[in-house]
Design a protein around this motif. Structure first.
Motif, PDB file in Angstrom:
ATOM      1  N   PHE A 189     126.216  39.751   5.688  1.00  0.00           N
ATOM      2  CA  PHE A 189     126.961  40.931   6.107  1.00  0.00           C
ATOM      3  C   PHE A 189     126.927  42.020   5.033  1.00  0.00           C
ATOM      4  N   GLN A 190     126.925  41.621   3.778  1.00  0.00           N
ATOM      5  CA  GLN A 190     126.830  42.597   2.704  1.00  0.00           C
ATOM      6  C   GLN A 190     125.458  43.264   2.717  1.00  0.00           C
ATOM      7  N   TRP A 191     124.428  42.478   2.930  1.00  0.00           N
ATOM      8  CA  TRP A 191     123.065  43.022   3.033  1.00  0.00           C
ATOM      9  C   TRP A 191     122.994  44.063   4.148  1.00  0.00           C
ATOM     10  N   ALA A 192     123.461  43.689   5.338  1.00  0.00           N
ATOM     11  CA  ALA A 192     123.419  44.607   6.470  1.00  0.00           C
ATOM     12  C   ALA A 192     124.265  45.849   6.203  1.00  0.00           C
ATOM     13  N   ARG A 193     125.404  45.664   5.578  1.00  0.00           N
ATOM     14  CA  ARG A 193     126.305  46.788   5.276  1.00  0.00           C
ATOM     15  C   ARG A 193     125.630  47.800   4.354  1.00  0.00           C
ATOM     16  N   ILE A 194     124.861  47.324   3.395  1.00  0.00           N
ATOM     17  CA  ILE A 194     124.222  48.186   2.408  1.00  0.00           C
ATOM     18  C   ILE A 194     123.018  48.928   2.986  1.00  0.00           C
ATOM     19  N   VAL A 195     122.270  48.282   3.867  1.00  0.00           N
ATOM     20  CA  VAL A 195     120.997  48.858   4.309  1.00  0.00           C
ATOM     21  C   VAL A 195     121.048  49.507   5.680  1.00  0.00           C
ATOM     22  N   SER A 196     122.072  49.235   6.493  1.00  0.00           N
ATOM     23  CA  SER A 196     122.011  49.651   7.892  1.00  0.00           C
ATOM     24  C   SER A 196     123.355  50.142   8.415  1.00  0.00           C
ATOM     25  N   ARG A 197     123.292  51.022   9.407  1.00  0.00           N
ATOM     26  CA  ARG A 197     124.487  51.468  10.118  1.00  0.00           C
ATOM     27  C   ARG A 197     124.740  50.602  11.357  1.00  0.00           C
ATOM     28  N   PHE A 198     123.844  49.697  11.649  1.00  0.00           N
ATOM     29  CA  PHE A 198     123.978  48.832  12.825  1.00  0.00           C
ATOM     30  C   PHE A 198     125.073  47.798  12.588  1.00  0.00           C
ATOM     31  N   GLU A 199     126.032  47.715  13.495  1.00  0.00           N
ATOM     32  CA  GLU A 199     127.181  46.832  13.321  1.00  0.00           C
ATOM     33  C   GLU A 199     126.884  45.440  13.856  1.00  0.00           C
ATOM     34  N   LEU A 200     127.064  44.445  12.996  1.00  0.00           N
ATOM     35  CA  LEU A 200     126.759  43.070  13.367  1.00  0.00           C
ATOM     36  C   LEU A 200     127.882  42.396  14.149  1.00  0.00           C
ATOM     37  N   LEU A 201     129.109  42.854  13.989  1.00  0.00           N
ATOM     38  CA  LEU A 201     130.257  42.177  14.568  1.00  0.00           C
ATOM     39  C   LEU A 201     131.081  43.100  15.448  1.00  0.00           C
ATOM     40  N   ASP A 202     131.647  42.530  16.493  1.00  0.00           N
ATOM     41  CA  ASP A 202     132.655  43.238  17.268  1.00  0.00           C
ATOM     42  C   ASP A 202     133.898  43.382  16.388  1.00  0.00           C
ATOM     43  N   PRO A 203     134.559  44.532  16.383  1.00  0.00           N
ATOM     44  CA  PRO A 203     135.742  44.713  15.525  1.00  0.00           C
ATOM     45  C   PRO A 203     136.829  43.677  15.758  1.00  0.00           C
ATOM     46  N   ALA A 204     136.909  43.124  16.975  1.00  0.00           N
ATOM     47  CA  ALA A 204     137.937  42.131  17.277  1.00  0.00           C
ATOM     48  C   ALA A 204     137.539  40.720  16.862  1.00  0.00           C
ATOM     49  N   ASP A 205     136.317  40.552  16.402  1.00  0.00           N
ATOM     50  CA  ASP A 205     135.825  39.232  15.999  1.00  0.00           C
ATOM     51  C   ASP A 205     136.617  38.723  14.798  1.00  0.00           C
ATOM     52  N   ARG A 206     136.985  37.453  14.830  1.00  0.00           N
ATOM     53  CA  ARG A 206     137.703  36.842  13.706  1.00  0.00           C
ATOM     54  C   ARG A 206     136.906  36.994  12.410  1.00  0.00           C
ATOM     55  N   LEU A 207     135.604  36.967  12.528  1.00  0.00           N
ATOM     56  CA  LEU A 207     134.752  37.104  11.344  1.00  0.00           C
ATOM     57  C   LEU A 207     134.843  38.500  10.726  1.00  0.00           C
ATOM     58  N   ALA A 208     135.181  39.493  11.511  1.00  0.00           N
ATOM     59  CA  ALA A 208     135.313  40.848  10.969  1.00  0.00           C
ATOM     60  C   ALA A 208     136.466  40.919   9.975  1.00  0.00           C
ATOM     61  N   ALA A 209     137.578  40.263  10.282  1.00  0.00           N
ATOM     62  CA  ALA A 209     138.713  40.225   9.356  1.00  0.00           C
ATOM     63  C   ALA A 209     138.356  39.440   8.099  1.00  0.00           C
TER      64      ALA A 209
END
Length: 230
Positions: A189-209
């Motif tokens: 998730f850190q990799w994706a956050r740094i390189v891309s604007r594409f969101e990997l998780l639904d905001p309501a996903d437990r993993l997002a918290a």
């Protein structure tokens, strides 16, 4: 003696290697500092001293350790009096399983979704190097791979179900406190956050918290790295 960490560096000082983030967080977990030296992914000569061609590489005096898992194991053995990354032999075995699952099941699903964004975060030589590697592996252009990511992301999210279920009963994968298994998964998730604007998780996903909690660890170490969306 000062520890030295070699990791990938991109444009504007971006530190975009997911595997190096596992090591960065492991060092922070142990309360250890390192002199971080960025290298270009196409510059194999800069790390030839390690006897292989990939980062991260940790140098501790005369000891040279490559591969994020091997580095974590080394830190655990070399500094046993500091907070444990694994919590003992049983935890080491379970963390190895998480490492294998993430690398063999999740990484291959995620790379096609965001690699088209990675090449925009590095110089031309590195972009050509990465494009050649990934397009040769998948036999499709990066643009073709990314074209279906709005639907392909659903398969990636499904593979996260074991972690999602685990977090129903505890705040971190390792229990009440995070440890190396958390760092392994978070590195994606850190990799994706740094390189891309594409969101990997639904905001309501437990993993997002959980991801937000991971970003805040160690004084906000991961959050301080600028996100591509920013």
């Amino acid at each position: 003696m000062t520890l030295i960490l070699y990791e990938l560096g991109g444009l504007d000082g971006r530190r975009y290697s997911q595997f190096s983030w596992r090591t960065r967080l492991a060092l922070a977990h142990k309360g250890l500092a390192a002199d971080v030296r960025p290298v270009a992914v196409s510059d194999k000569q800069a790390i030839a001293f390690s006897g292989q061609d990939k980062v991260p590489i940790l140098v501790d005096g005369d000891t040279v350790v490559s591969d994020s898992w091997a580095i974590a194991a080394y830190l655990e053995q070399a500094w046993p009096d500091r907070p444990s990354l694994f919590g003992g032999p049983i935890g080491t075995g379970l963390s190895r399983f998480v490492n294998t699952y993430v690398d063999r099941s999740l990484v291959p699903q995620l790379v096609p979704l965001v690699m088209v964004d990675v090449v925009a975060c590095v110089g031309p030589e590195d972009a050509g190097h990465l494009r050649g590697q990934i397009e040769g592996l998948f036999r499709r252009s990066l643009e073709e791979l990314a074209a279906a990511r709005d639907t392909d992301i659903l398969g990636f999210r499904k593979l996260l179900d074991p972690f999602r279920a685990t977090l129903r009963g505890q705040p971190f994968l390792c229990g009440a406190q995070p440890a190396y298994a958390d760092y392994i998964l978070f590195s994606l998730f850190q990799w994706a956050r740094i390189v891309s604007r594409f969101e990997l998780l639904d905001p309501a996903d437990r993993l997002a918290a959980w991801r937000e909690a991971m970003l805040d660890l160690h004084g906000g170490l991961a959050r301080r790295e600028p996100a591509r969306a920013a």
